[in-house]
Design an enzyme around this catalytic site. Sequence first.
Site, PDB file in Angstrom:
ATOM      1  N   LYS A 189       4.643   0.773   9.268  1.00 28.56           N
ATOM      2  CA  LYS A 189       4.743   2.048   8.561  1.00 28.56           C
ATOM      3  C   LYS A 189       4.188   3.193   9.401  1.00 28.56           C
ATOM      4  O   LYS A 189       4.722   4.301   9.368  1.00 28.56           O
ATOM      5  CB  LYS A 189       3.983   1.962   7.232  1.00 28.56           C
ATOM      6  CG  LYS A 189       4.821   1.401   6.115  1.00 28.56           C
ATOM      7  CD  LYS A 189       4.056   1.402   4.805  1.00 28.56           C
ATOM      8  CE  LYS A 189       3.108   0.229   4.758  1.00 28.56           C
ATOM      9  NZ  LYS A 189       2.488   0.026   3.448  1.00 28.56           N
ATOM     10  N   ARG A 201       4.726 -13.014   9.764  1.00 26.00           N
ATOM     11  CA  ARG A 201       5.471 -11.821   9.406  1.00 26.00           C
ATOM     12  C   ARG A 201       6.833 -11.806  10.077  1.00 26.00           C
ATOM     13  O   ARG A 201       7.066 -12.473  11.075  1.00 26.00           O
ATOM     14  CB  ARG A 201       4.710 -10.528   9.678  1.00 26.00           C
ATOM     15  CG  ARG A 201       3.970 -10.405  10.945  1.00 26.00           C
ATOM     16  CD  ARG A 201       3.006  -9.209  10.970  1.00 26.00           C
ATOM     17  NE  ARG A 201       3.594  -7.918  10.725  1.00 26.00           N
ATOM     18  CZ  ARG A 201       3.115  -7.058   9.820  1.00 26.00           C
ATOM     19  NH1 ARG A 201       2.094  -7.359   9.060  1.00 26.00           N
ATOM     20  NH2 ARG A 201       3.679  -5.884   9.673  1.00 26.00           N
ATOM     21  N   GLU A 217       0.873  -1.172   0.000  1.00 30.04           N
ATOM     22  CA  GLU A 217       0.000   0.000   0.000  1.00 30.04           C
ATOM     23  C   GLU A 217       0.911   1.224   0.000  1.00 30.04           C
ATOM     24  O   GLU A 217       1.777   1.340   0.881  1.00 30.04           O
ATOM     25  CB  GLU A 217      -0.851  -0.034   1.280  1.00 30.04           C
ATOM     26  CG  GLU A 217      -1.893   1.038   1.296  1.00 30.04           C
ATOM     27  CD  GLU A 217      -2.722   1.041   2.574  1.00 30.04           C
ATOM     28  OE1 GLU A 217      -2.636   0.075   3.360  1.00 30.04           O
ATOM     29  OE2 GLU A 217      -3.426   2.029   2.783  1.00 30.04           O
TER      30      GLU A 217
HETATM   31  P1  ATP Z   1       2.608  -2.029   7.913  1.00 35.76           P
HETATM   32  O1  ATP Z   1       1.918  -2.693   9.045  1.00 35.76           O
HETATM   33  O2  ATP Z   1       4.014  -1.691   8.180  1.00 35.76           O
HETATM   34  O3  ATP Z   1       1.848  -0.858   7.352  1.00 35.76           O
HETATM   35  P2  ATP Z   1       1.448  -3.563   5.917  1.00 35.76           P
HETATM   36  O4  ATP Z   1       1.327  -5.018   5.969  1.00 35.76           O
HETATM   37  O5  ATP Z   1       0.212  -2.801   6.214  1.00 35.76           O
HETATM   38  O6  ATP Z   1       2.647  -3.125   6.792  1.00 35.76           O
HETATM   39  P3  ATP Z   1       1.518  -3.387   3.100  1.00 35.76           P
HETATM   40  O7  ATP Z   1       2.016  -2.292   2.244  1.00 35.76           O
HETATM   41  O8  ATP Z   1       0.073  -3.657   3.099  1.00 35.76           O
HETATM   42  O9  ATP Z   1       2.004  -3.052   4.565  1.00 35.76           O
HETATM   43  O10 ATP Z   1       2.357  -4.697   2.836  1.00 35.76           O
HETATM   44  C1  ATP Z   1       2.729  -5.185   1.563  1.00 35.76           C
HETATM   45  C2  ATP Z   1       3.088  -6.623   1.688  1.00 35.76           C
HETATM   46  O11 ATP Z   1       4.173  -6.785   2.586  1.00 35.76           O
HETATM   47  C3  ATP Z   1       1.931  -7.438   2.244  1.00 35.76           C
HETATM   48  O12 ATP Z   1       1.806  -8.617   1.490  1.00 35.76           O
HETATM   49  C4  ATP Z   1       2.350  -7.721   3.653  1.00 35.76           C
HETATM   50  O13 ATP Z   1       1.809  -8.939   4.097  1.00 35.76           O
HETATM   51  C5  ATP Z   1       3.868  -7.752   3.554  1.00 35.76           C
HETATM   52  N1  ATP Z   1       4.477  -7.420   4.828  1.00 35.76           N
HETATM   53  C6  ATP Z   1       4.312  -6.299   5.551  1.00 35.76           C
HETATM   54  N2  ATP Z   1       4.988  -6.351   6.705  1.00 35.76           N
HETATM   55  C7  ATP Z   1       5.624  -7.545   6.721  1.00 35.76           C
HETATM   56  C8  ATP Z   1       6.482  -8.214   7.647  1.00 35.76           C
HETATM   57  N3  ATP Z   1       6.827  -7.657   8.809  1.00 35.76           N
HETATM   58  N4  ATP Z   1       6.939  -9.449   7.315  1.00 35.76           N
HETATM   59  C9  ATP Z   1       6.609 -10.005   6.150  1.00 35.76           C
HETATM   60  N5  ATP Z   1       5.806  -9.442   5.239  1.00 35.76           N
HETATM   61  C10 ATP Z   1       5.305  -8.231   5.510  1.00 35.76           C
HETATM   62 MG    MG Z   2      -1.508  -2.751   5.062  1.00 29.88          MG
END
Ligand code: ATP
Ligand code: MG
Length: 557
Positions: A270, A260, A34
Amino acid sequence: MSETGRPLNFIERIIEEDLNSGKVTEIKTRFPPEPNGYLHLGHAKSIWLNFGLAQRYGGKCNLRMDDTNPAKEDEEYVDSIQADVQWLGYQWDGEVHYASDYFDQLYEWAIYLIKEGKAFVCDLNAEQMRSYRGSLTEAGKESPFRTRSIEENLALFEKMRAGEFEEGACSLRAKIDMTASNINLRDPVLYRIKKASHHQTGDKWCIYPSYDYTHGQSDAIEGITHSICTLEFEDHRPLYDWFIQNLPVPAEPHQYEFSRLNVNYTVTSKRKLKQLVDEKHVDGWDDPRMPTIAGMRRRGFTPKALRDFCEMAGVTKVEGVVDISMLEYAIREDLNANSPRAMCVLHPLKVVLTNYPEGRVETMTAPQHPQNEAMGTRELPFGREIFIDQDDFREEANKHYKRLVKGKRVRLRNAYVIEAQEAIKDADGNIIEVHARVLEETLGKDPADGVKAKGVIHWVAAHDNVDCEVRLYDRLFTDVAPDAGGKNYLDYLNPNSLVILNGCKAESSLAQATANDRYQFEREGYFIPDAKRSTPEHPVFNRVISLKDTWEKAEQK
Ligand code: ATP
Ligand code: MG
């Protein structure tokens, strides 16, 4: 087994089965960030996994911006995401995709669901919707608007799209089952009204699809075979499948979840990283202390080290926390093998070699890398005055101190053995200069009188060097789990995470260093010119990492 000899992880086993059984002929994965912030270490894991699988199995991997929430998204993030993926060593298949590319199709499919009697416009507000939803132990209640006719729903949804309602006045919901034990199936929201401009679609839309309604269908449109996400989406999988089964989608992707990546001494969210930036606890998203990919790149971490770390951390369904020293290990391994050596004195102390003739200069030759002759050699100017580190001289010391002591000898790395004669002090008694004598005939040889030097120290010629700034970084947080259990991570910011040294003296061969050149400064660690701050007039070196893990020792005390 993988090509590195480790056992296959569970996703690789699934993929191999699917390829062997002919269920799929070519795999296709995607990385779906995102664009609401810069990517971090956790995303590196997801990038490594999705792109790495496509590489290993001869498939393809898409990059798709998951841009359904215009309020928090920004073009700056779209650009940084692409730069980060490429820097990690990967290239997406074809163009960058956007979930917003599918807004028209998703809208048509919403109408399809309405016509099938599987979606309705609901006027409950957010609070009412929450109370109707029930809980884990209590079934939900059906919305009073659930029985609206298909015609009425079509007309209302059209009005939603046309901007005739205020934000929050109504939403489009799927009609599934308010008594389902999985709360995600209790008539989830498909569309919300948001009167916001979108970075890709501008003002075309004032209704935006939900994440759940968008994700699987985007996968289907792109022909994704293995849609890999993190465990928090496991409970969403039945809904993912419901959409795939109830819509005329062109393919049937499957979602697989892994745990994760969590790393101690840091935060990977983020939202939290954005707070550090917005409140200026750090100097931007690419501050070298940040666990963002942009920060780690500027700090001097290598793409290979990050990929190796992801591989070491493994792919499982078990929630856990990885020790940050594993990442540091991966970085040291890569840099030790591949970075040329150099000398830089961080806290200069002048040494005058009293028996070395004034005006005489020599050029020493030193290997770029002690174990890798192919990397060649470098030239080190030498003269009557040199700099050594303040820590490398004492007037008196016990036998454990293997550096320069008054009346004793030490070897200058790649040069002569010297013997200290006298410490010159200022009015306050601080040592400001050392007088020493050079032992001729000790290049590559021990002194002829049999009195050996105890240790080896680094040095830089006073007449020919690079005056530079050095930035020493340490972990950003002092606590092992700064955001665990409701703790406020801002309470654990390490006040010594950045130490700036000026007037450091580097060997003259570093005058040409660019922000892609990493060095081992002997005895000090690994360093790289800072991509933003370093100029030929004022070189600035970031310490990528120290030579050894000093935290481990501190913790054992
Ligand atoms: P954040 O919580 O930091 O905002 P998010 O999961 O909301 O992270 P996205 O941009 O939606 O951020 O994530 C893009 C991809 O990265 C998704 O498929 C998510 O599952 C993966 N991802 C995010 N954080 C991790 C992590 N700590 N370990 C492995 N994969 C991750
Ligand atoms: Mg997200």
